[in-house]
Structure formats: C-alpha cells, structure tokens
Scaffold this motif. Structure first.
Motif, mmCIF file in Angstrom:
data_model
loop_
_atom_site.group_PDB
_atom_site.id
_atom_site.type_symbol
_atom_site.label_atom_id
_atom_site.label_comp_id
_atom_site.label_asym_id
_atom_site.label_seq_id
_atom_site.Cartn_x
_atom_site.Cartn_y
_atom_site.Cartn_z
ATOM 1 N N ILE A 24 34.590 60.737 44.097
ATOM 2 C CA ILE A 24 35.457 59.696 45.070
ATOM 3 C C ILE A 24 35.874 58.469 43.947
ATOM 4 N N GLN A 25 37.074 58.311 43.916
ATOM 5 C CA GLN A 25 37.703 57.762 42.707
ATOM 6 C C GLN A 25 37.736 56.251 42.990
ATOM 7 N N ALA A 26 37.431 55.547 41.865
ATOM 8 C CA ALA A 26 37.555 53.735 42.108
ATOM 9 C C ALA A 26 38.086 53.499 40.824
ATOM 10 N N THR A 27 38.700 52.337 40.619
ATOM 11 C CA THR A 27 39.062 51.546 39.368
ATOM 12 C C THR A 27 39.187 50.093 39.460
ATOM 13 N N ALA A 28 39.404 49.377 38.346
ATOM 14 C CA ALA A 28 39.160 47.957 38.435
ATOM 15 C C ALA A 28 40.172 47.558 37.429
ATOM 16 N N ASN A 29 40.668 46.407 37.410
ATOM 17 C CA ASN A 29 41.106 45.441 35.996
ATOM 18 C C ASN A 29 40.797 44.059 36.380
ATOM 19 N N PRO A 30 40.988 43.347 35.409
ATOM 20 C CA PRO A 30 40.695 41.734 35.486
ATOM 21 C C PRO A 30 41.161 40.996 36.816
ATOM 22 N N THR A 31 42.484 41.477 37.170
ATOM 23 C CA THR A 31 43.416 40.709 38.111
ATOM 24 C C THR A 31 42.383 41.248 39.539
ATOM 25 N N ASN A 32 42.397 42.871 39.677
ATOM 26 C CA ASN A 32 41.701 43.443 40.708
ATOM 27 C C ASN A 32 40.429 44.021 40.506
ATOM 28 N N PRO A 33 39.159 43.153 40.328
ATOM 29 C CA PRO A 33 37.985 43.935 40.013
ATOM 30 C C PRO A 33 37.375 44.773 41.253
ATOM 31 N N THR A 34 37.783 44.406 42.413
ATOM 32 C CA THR A 34 37.129 45.313 43.459
ATOM 33 C C THR A 34 37.920 45.707 44.368
ATOM 34 N N ILE A 35 39.326 45.324 44.657
ATOM 35 C CA ILE A 35 40.317 45.734 45.672
ATOM 36 C C ILE A 35 40.236 47.251 45.640
ATOM 37 N N TYR A 36 40.343 48.115 44.392
ATOM 38 C CA TYR A 36 40.431 49.578 44.513
ATOM 39 C C TYR A 36 39.454 50.438 43.960
ATOM 40 N N GLY A 37 38.223 49.344 44.088
ATOM 41 C CA GLY A 37 36.887 50.056 43.895
ATOM 42 C C GLY A 37 36.046 50.455 45.087
ATOM 43 N N VAL A 38 34.800 50.774 44.728
ATOM 44 C CA VAL A 38 33.533 50.996 45.825
ATOM 45 C C VAL A 38 32.354 50.594 45.333
ATOM 46 N N GLN A 39 31.632 50.008 46.303
ATOM 47 C CA GLN A 39 30.518 49.075 45.907
ATOM 48 C C GLN A 39 29.181 49.816 45.840
ATOM 49 N N TYR A 40 29.096 51.077 45.624
ATOM 50 C CA TYR A 40 28.202 52.073 45.488
ATOM 51 C C TYR A 40 27.432 51.832 44.264
ATOM 52 N N ALA A 41 27.698 51.307 43.213
ATOM 53 C CA ALA A 41 27.111 50.905 41.954
ATOM 54 C C ALA A 41 26.587 49.673 41.907
ATOM 55 N N ASN A 42 27.189 48.681 42.620
ATOM 56 C CA ASN A 42 26.780 47.279 43.044
ATOM 57 C C ASN A 42 25.465 47.201 43.695
ATOM 58 N N ARG A 48 30.588 41.968 36.492
ATOM 59 C CA ARG A 48 29.324 42.586 36.109
ATOM 60 C C ARG A 48 28.974 44.022 37.124
ATOM 61 N N PHE A 49 29.832 44.075 38.276
ATOM 62 C CA PHE A 49 29.166 44.698 39.554
ATOM 63 C C PHE A 49 29.536 46.106 39.496
ATOM 64 N N GLY A 50 30.213 46.862 38.766
ATOM 65 C CA GLY A 50 30.478 48.222 38.650
ATOM 66 C C GLY A 50 31.347 48.720 39.850
ATOM 67 N N TRP A 51 32.184 48.012 40.659
ATOM 68 C CA TRP A 51 33.010 48.437 41.562
ATOM 69 C C TRP A 51 33.868 49.603 41.009
ATOM 70 N N TRP A 52 34.218 49.753 39.847
ATOM 71 C CA TRP A 52 35.116 50.760 39.095
ATOM 72 C C TRP A 52 34.611 52.133 39.152
ATOM 73 N N MET A 53 33.203 52.279 39.132
ATOM 74 C CA MET A 53 32.283 53.585 38.929
ATOM 75 C C MET A 53 32.681 54.454 40.099
ATOM 76 N N ASN A 54 33.376 55.709 39.589
ATOM 77 C CA ASN A 54 33.391 56.936 40.903
ATOM 78 C C ASN A 54 32.086 57.247 41.256
ATOM 79 N N VAL A 55 32.058 57.756 42.355
ATOM 80 C CA VAL A 55 30.935 58.577 43.363
ATOM 81 C C VAL A 55 31.000 60.077 42.919
ATOM 82 N N ARG A 56 30.144 60.222 42.435
ATOM 83 C CA ARG A 56 29.883 62.072 42.011
ATOM 84 C C ARG A 56 29.414 62.738 43.390
ATOM 85 N N VAL A 57 30.508 63.398 44.153
ATOM 86 C CA VAL A 57 29.771 64.028 45.232
ATOM 87 C C VAL A 57 29.631 65.481 45.052
#
Length: 505
Positions: A281-299, A376-385
């Motif tokens: 499951i794909q996720a990404t982030a940048n300084p402007t959008n640290p969560t909007i394209y992410g997933v909260q799995y790591a957080n 700090r919360f890792g929303w950019w990290m993919n989920v390995r299915v």
C-alpha cells in the motif's frame, strides 16, 4: 473515524490521483521534490500515458486501502495484537477496544470490528464502481485490452478485501454490484465456501489480465505476481496444497522478484517496492503535505516517548513470546524488535524508561527523512501486504504437505540463507526429511521471517493451533468463538436482523 476518505473528481484542468509513489532512497532533494505520481496536469489530461479512462475510479479503490479502517488501527489490532507476536502496548488505560482484541474479550459493540466491516465494504463498493463503469461504457474507442486490465485491477482489490473479510468474520454478504454507501446490511450472509469461490474467481481473472510490471509512474499498482501471490495464500488457507504450490511457483519463476534485498533494508523507506515487494500500500509525504497522501500505520505503532522520541502512539508492541521465538543471533530479531535503551537500525540510542520495553522496529522511519519533512510520525511509510519471502514459504509449506520434501527444504533454505547473510555460524540449514518435523520448521520460519507483519493470527487459525498456542501465551482465547470476530452489532441493528451473529457472541 475516517481520515482519508476522499472523492476525486475530474474537471477540465486537473485530476489528482492517489499517490502511487514510493520513497525510493534516503533523504535527498530529489525525495523532497517528489509529487504524487499519477497527478493529472494540463499536459497529460485526461490521464497519463499508460493510464486509462477508468483511472479516476480505480484511484478511489486504491486510495481506500490507506484508510484508517483498512490498514491502520483496526487492522493492526485484528491481525497482530490478537496474535502471540504482540501485546496492546501504549499505556494501560489507552485503547480499550484494542485491549478487548488483546485479551479476547471482544464484544459485538467493539468499534474496531465495526470499522473493519465498514472499511472493507467501502473498498468492495469502490471496486464495484470500477466494474460498473467498464460494463456500461459504450465508447467503442476504448480498447478491450484496456477494459480487461482495469477490470483485473478492480477484481484484485475486491479479492483482497473479501479475503480479509472472510478471515475476519467468516460469513459475510457477497456484494458484486454498486450499492448505496457500500451497504451490506440488507443482504444475507454467504457461507465461507461461496466467498472463497468469488475470491478465487476474482484473483484468477486478475492473474490472467494484469501486467507483470508497470511503468515507474504507476508504481504500486497491482501486478500479475501480486494476484498470483495472493491467490496462493487463498489456496493455502483452504488447504488446497497443489494449487497453492503451483501458483506460488508461478510467482517464483516469473523473475520479477527475488531475495536480494537485505532483511534490514526491506522495511526502510529505501526498501520500498524493492525486488522483495509483491504488493504494498503506497504512501508519500513532503514538508507541505506530511499526511494527506500518507497512511497512519507507522504512526499508531511508533515509539511512545517525549520530545524527539514522541514518534507515535506506541500500540502493537512485540511480545516476550515473540522475543523468545528467535534462534540464537538471528539478525531478524534486531530488525523486528526495537528496545527501550537499545539502538535503532539507524544507530540512534533509544532512551530507556519508555512506556513500553519493546516497539515494532519494522515501522521505524528514517530520522533524516523525518527531519527533512518536519514530521516525526512516518505517514509516508508504505504498508507491506505481500512479500516474496512469504510466497517462497507458502511454496515450502504446500510442498511439504504434498510430500515433496526436497522442494520444501530448498525453498526454506532460500529464506534462511538471506537471513543468515553470509554468517555460516548462525541459522543452520534445516535437513530433516520427516514431514512433521519439517512442518514445524516451516511454521517457525514463517513466524520469525514475518514477525510483526500481518499473518501470524491467520496462520494459527488455519493450522488449527490457535487455541493451544494463544492460551499458552496467556491469552483468553475461546476456540468455539475467537477464530472470528463478532459481526458488529451496529450492522445487525441496521439490517433489522438480516445479519446474524457468529457463534459464542
């Protein structure tokens, strides 16, 4: 709570697709400049080269995989905390619904069970929307191959959602057409055999019509290998040993995947979408959008501390049972369990005296990326299915059950050799030809290779040893009830009794 459910609409200027992006490599200006791949601009509207006219609907289906109910809190509780790999974590008073999962005191009113039900039917409905768009499209300029590929993507995702649902709840309604709000409340439950038949049909179709790989701008979209890999697990769950082995072999022989990625790199940002990856499951982030394209799995699993060590909520912590399962000096233990007072994979000294003595090291984010993004919360990290090592071990298990000892030992050694990483003083080669002993060795290897991922509870149930194993681990497991979650009481009430409760609840 649904943090990520979005409606994506196309207009004459821009259509923004779900991020199929990965964080390939450590922090760099290139990483920070990344934008969600698949973004539509005036230069490539109505869809990027290599995309298709159904992408806006497929996008929503992929996007729903990142939602809270699918791959975050309820998922973590159901697939990991219920197993002997993990304990609830956090603080004693935090997360009463997760504590019910941990102690097997789950009530039909459990909000996480209801979230899993609602979330997966949302995925299913999004997939059915794709299929409806394809079946009603009278545009003769759309090539049949484009339609087949889009249908295959939707059916792969629907197959995944139903596979989760049948393992979580057992009898669930089959919905193969668009429904209002994704509702399943006025349709009677089907028996698991019928649900598995639908799953197999969907994944077989996907395997026949998906590409082996995609252009880099579409990274993360389902492939033929992902469909066959998931199908192998569906067969394995039903003890269909020959189809499971044969289908896993298709993935192994496809030359799309291998075990060349070092174990300590697989779970880092630089290990995303590597040769190890079959589906993420794909996720990404940048300084402007640290969560909007992410997933909260790591957080939700991140180290619970203060200051720079406030990395998350601290749920789903490795158990002492898992800690004791590793052979001496197995390096996978260090990459799976992060100790309070220990050292992270990036060489940081972890403070002692944290709320929990252990945390999930596999969701630990790169500190340089944290600093660059300002989060700090890792929303950019993919989920390995689904990982390649999982497929290899599925082959080994099925081969052993069929009496093909040589083949089973060969595949088992592939996984152990990668973990050994050239150190012949650890993890000796398994040589037993006794089927029962080899079965035990393969099951043990699945546990330590896939520790803190998403299979342990389901493995225990399909092996028929959930009660003995979980009771020995101190869990309040009732074999007449706890192989399945309760049908959410909210859904039973809405259905006015059409839905009926699972035994024991």
């Amino acid at each position: 709570m649904n943090l990520f459910n979005k409606t994506y609409k196309r207009n004459s200027a821009v259509f923004l697709m779900v991020a199929f992006v990965s964080l390939l490599g450590a922090c760099s200006s290139d990483f920070l400049d990344r934008v969600p791949q698949g973004s539509y601009t005036s230069g490539n509207f109505p869809y990027p080269n290599g995309g298709g006219p159904y992408d806006q609907y497929i996008n929503s289906a992929y996007g729903s995989l990142r939602e809270w109910n699918i791959s975050v809190f309820p998922f973590m509780a159901a697939v990991s905390v219920r197993s002997d790999d993990a304990d609830k974590g956090s603080t004693p008073a935090d997360g009463p619904s997760v504590l019910q999962m941990d102690n097997f005191t789950i009530l039909p009113s459990n909000d996480l069970a209801n979230g899993l039900w609602v979330g997966h039917y949302n995925v299913i409905n999004n997939c059915n929307i794709v299929l409806n768009q394809i079946s009603t499209d009278e545009n003769k300029e759309v090539a049949s191959a484009v339609k087949l590929q889009a249908e295959a993507e939707a059916r792969f995702l629907r197959g995944y959602a139903y596979f989760m649902m049948v393992r979580l709840f057992g009898r669930v309604p089959i919905i193969d057409k668009v429904s209002s709000g994704g509702s399943a409340n006025n349709i009677q439950q089907s028996e698991p055999a019928a649900i598995y038949a639908l799953i197999e049909s969907d994944l077989q179709f996907a395997a026949a019509n998906l590409p082996f790989s995609w252009d880099a701008k579409f990274i993360g979209r389902a492939t033929r290998g992902a469909a066959n890999g998931l199908l192998a697990k569906v067969y394995l769950t039903q003890k269909k040993w020959a189809p499971a082995m044969n289908t896993a072999e298709i993935v192994i022989n496809s030359n799309q995947y291998d075990l060349s990625t070092p174990y300590d790199k697989i779970f880092s940002e630089s290990g995303e979408n590597s040769r190890e990856s079959v589906f993420e499951i794909q996720a990404t982030a940048n300084p402007t959008n640290p969560t909007i394209y992410g997933v909260q799995y790591a957080n939700v699993q991140g180290v619970r501390g203060t200051g720079s060590w406030d990395l998350g909520w601290g749920f789903n912590v490795p158990s002492t049972n898992l800690e004791a399962a590793y052979e001496a000096n197995d390096p996978r233990k260090e990459r799976t369990i992060l100790y309070s007072g220990g050292t992270s994979v990036y060489g940081e000294q972890v403070p002692s005296g944290l709320p929990n003595p252990r945390y999930n090291h596999k969701v630990y984010s790169n500190p340089s990326i944290r600093a660059a993004i300002g989060n700090r919360f890792g929303w950019w990290m993919n989920v390995r299915v689904l990982r390649f090592a999982d497929v290899v071990l599925m082959y080994a298990e099925a081969a052993n059950e069929l009496g093909k000892t040589t083949e089973a030992l060969e595949k088992l050694e592939m996984v152990r050799a990668r973990a050994r990483n050239g150190n012949n003083g650890i993890l000796p080669q398994v040589t037993t030809t006794d089927q029962m002993e080899l079965r035990t060795a393969i099951r043990q290897e699945r546990r330590v290779e896939l520790g803190m991922e998403h299979d342990r509870f389901f493995d225990l149930v399909r092996w028929g040893i959930a009660a003995s194993t979980l009771q020995a681990a101190g869990k309040n497991f009732n074999n007449n009830r706890d192989n399945l979650l309760p049908i959410p009481q909210t859904q039973i009430d809405i259905s006015k009794g059409v839905l009926t409760q699972n035994p024991g609840y």
